[in-house]
Every structure is written in C-alpha cells, then in structure tokens.
Design an enzyme around this catalytic site. Structure first.
Site, PDB file in Angstrom:
ATOM      1  N   LYS A 154       0.830  -1.208   0.000  1.00 11.33           N
ATOM      2  CA  LYS A 154       0.000   0.000   0.000  1.00 11.33           C
ATOM      3  C   LYS A 154       0.862   1.253   0.000  1.00 11.33           C
ATOM      4  O   LYS A 154       0.540   2.258  -0.582  1.00 11.33           O
ATOM      5  CB  LYS A 154      -0.921  -0.007   1.216  1.00 11.33           C
ATOM      6  N   ARG A 155       1.991   1.179   0.700  1.00 15.36           N
ATOM      7  CA  ARG A 155       2.846   2.353   0.807  1.00 15.36           C
ATOM      8  C   ARG A 155       3.836   2.447  -0.348  1.00 15.36           C
ATOM      9  O   ARG A 155       4.533   3.422  -0.478  1.00 15.36           O
ATOM     10  CB  ARG A 155       3.606   2.331   2.133  1.00 15.36           C
TER      11      ARG A 155
END
Ligand code: GLU
Length: 305
Positions: A245-246
């Site tokens: 996600k990051r």
C-alpha cells in the site's frame, strides 16, 4: 449413507490501512471466486484493531472497489466492534492458566536471546519466555502472552498441497494475544472471528502461511475447528517486489475513478495468474477457471468442474 458436505463459508479480510491495490484486489477476487464457485457464503471482515494504522476513509473505498469489480458479500464484520468476543476468548485461555502478563521491552527480549545460546532467526525475535519465570513489572502496562504448548503443530494447505510443521516453543515462542496498549493481537482476533462466523475456507495471501500453524494451535486451545486453508501468491511488480500500500502500487480507486472498465481490470488480474481470458471479463466468467484450479489441486472431484 454419507452426509452432504458442510456449506462453504469464505471471507475476505482486508486491513483498512490504505487504498486497496491490485494485489489486494487479486486476493479479494480469488477469495470471492472460491466461496461462490463452491456455492458458499462470502463474508467481508475489516481488520481494524490496530487503530493507529487505520484510515477511516479506507472502509468505504474498499467497499466501493469491491462492488465495482462485482465482488459481493453476504455479511460484513468490523473487528473494532467485536472487542467483547476477543476479550472472552482471552479470558478463557487465562482462566485455564495458559497466559501470562509480560512487560519485557523489545530490547530486553533481544538481549535475553543474545545472552542465551540461541540467536534470533527470522524477522521476529522468538520470545524466550522471560516472564514465565520472572514476574512482569507491576508498574508498567503489560502485554498478555500465550504460553504455547510444548509440541509440534502442522498446518495443511488445500491449494498448494504443502504441510508446514512448527515446533511451537522453539520456532514460534509465547506470542502476544493482547498488546500492552490493550489492542488484541491479529492472531487471536483472526482465529476467534473465523470460528465465530463459521468460516470453513480461509483463502488469503501466502505471506500468512508461516503464521498458520500457530493459528491452528490457538484454534485447538480454544476448542474451535480448523478451517481449510488456501494460500495464494502475492502479486509482484515488474521487479519482482511484492506490491505494498505504501509502495506506490496503483490503487484500485484510481482506476475506478479514472474511468477504467472493471472488466479490463479483472481480465488483467486473471491474466496475471496465467489464465487465458479475453480482454474484458466479469467475475462470473472466471468461476469455471477457479473450479478448474481447484480440480487441479484435487480439491474437488473433477466431475464437479
Ligand atoms: N488482514 C490481513 C491482511 O490484510 C489478512 C488476514 C487473514 O486473511 O487472515 O493481510
């Protein structure tokens, strides 16, 4: 006469810590395909206990992303609304003398491992059980650890055919069930939820495979049945790195809002699994392909494909 097979209940259990990326969507798709291909119920469970990492907008974004792809669900659960069921399970283990409070810091744990003959291996240091013998510091908030049974526990994967056995004290150690800030740990919550919501089939990312034996052990201690496990590969980028996600993986939301067709996204997810599909597909088009995959894994008699 043999009794009919128990109805299948599957689930997708995202952590609402950010926007779903294509890798999350692929796991969501496979979990849905599995439940539906077997005529089962499908649950959506938000794993939002780690409140510091949760983003409040991620719940609705995830729901919309799933709906856009055509992945429906029959019931939704939110872990932060179920704290009493985790507390109850923890109380049962504590009443049976299977837990103990622990105020060891990470630093103390690493030091204790270095002082003993053992060396930390793997990403997480294995807790050496200091607080089993030395009582927790009374003035500090304590985590609650599970006194793991002294035995080898095995987990079986119904998709890959693999079996993973771990010696609990040597390879896992007494793990945390409730953190010292009061947050129930993932392993406890996942085991309680899967059992209480009647989940029969757990399809999830392969990153959780090494955690499966300890979850199976916890199921045993709580008197729960062990579901069937199916671990699917995580999607990687062109450099072979796991999508995160990051890490700048394309969020499904951006594709949805950017006017991309859901059918094309589904097709590329299916193609990333090596499935030969047209450029635009629906989730229902993919059901026979999952049935075939299960038949290859000898999960289903071939006559049912
Ligand atoms: N919440 C976990 C995740 O998003 C999945 C847990 C599970 O499927 O057991 O990685």
């Amino acid at each position: 006469m043999t009794s009919p097979p128990a109805p299948v209940v599957g689930r997708f259990a995202p952590s609402p810590t950010g926007a779903m990326h294509l890798g999350n969507a692929r796991t969501a798709l496979l979990a849905w395909l599995h439940s539906r291909a077997l005529g089962g119920r499908h649950l959506l469970r938000f794993e939002d206990l780690d409140t510091e990492r949760v983003r409040s907008w991620a719940f609705d974004t995830t729901r919309r992303d799933l709906e856009w792809l055509g992945l429906d669900w029959d019931a939704e659960y939110v872990q932060s609304q179920r704290l009493d069921v985790y507390a109850d399970a923890l109380m049962r283990l504590t009443a049976a003398g299977e837990t103990y409070p622990c105020t060891c810091t990470r630093r103390q744990i690493v030091q204790a491992i270095q002082d003993s003959a053992g060396a930390p291996h793997g990403a997480e240091p294995i807790y050496p059980g200091t607080c089993r013998v030395h009582p927790a510091h009374p003035g500090r908030p304590a985590a609650i650890r599970w006194r793991v049974p002294d035995r080898v526990v095995c987990a079986h994967d119904a998709l890959t055919g693999e079996t993973l056995c771990q010696n609990l004290p040597a390879e896992v150690g007494d793990f945390v069930l409730r953190r010292n800030d009061g947050v129930f740990a993932y392993h406890l919550a996942v085991v309680v939820d899967d059992a209480m919501t009647g989940v029969t089939d757990v399809l999830r990312g392969a990153d959780l495979w090494p955690a499966t034996p300890r979850q199976v052990a916890l199921q045993g201690a709580l008197g729960y049945p062990t579901p069937r496990y199916l671990h699917v590969p995580l999607m990687t980028d062109f450099q072979g790195q796991r999508l995160a996600k990051r890490g700048g993986a394309p969020p499904v939301q951006a594709l949805r809002q950017g006017g991309e067709a859901a059918g094309r996204v589904l097709s590329s997810l299916a193609r990333s699994l090596g499935w030969d599909v047209p450029e635009v597909v629906t989730v229902n088009d993919l059901l026979p392909l999952w049935r075939l995959r299960l038949a290859q894994a000898e999960f289903l008699p071939t006559s049912q494909t």
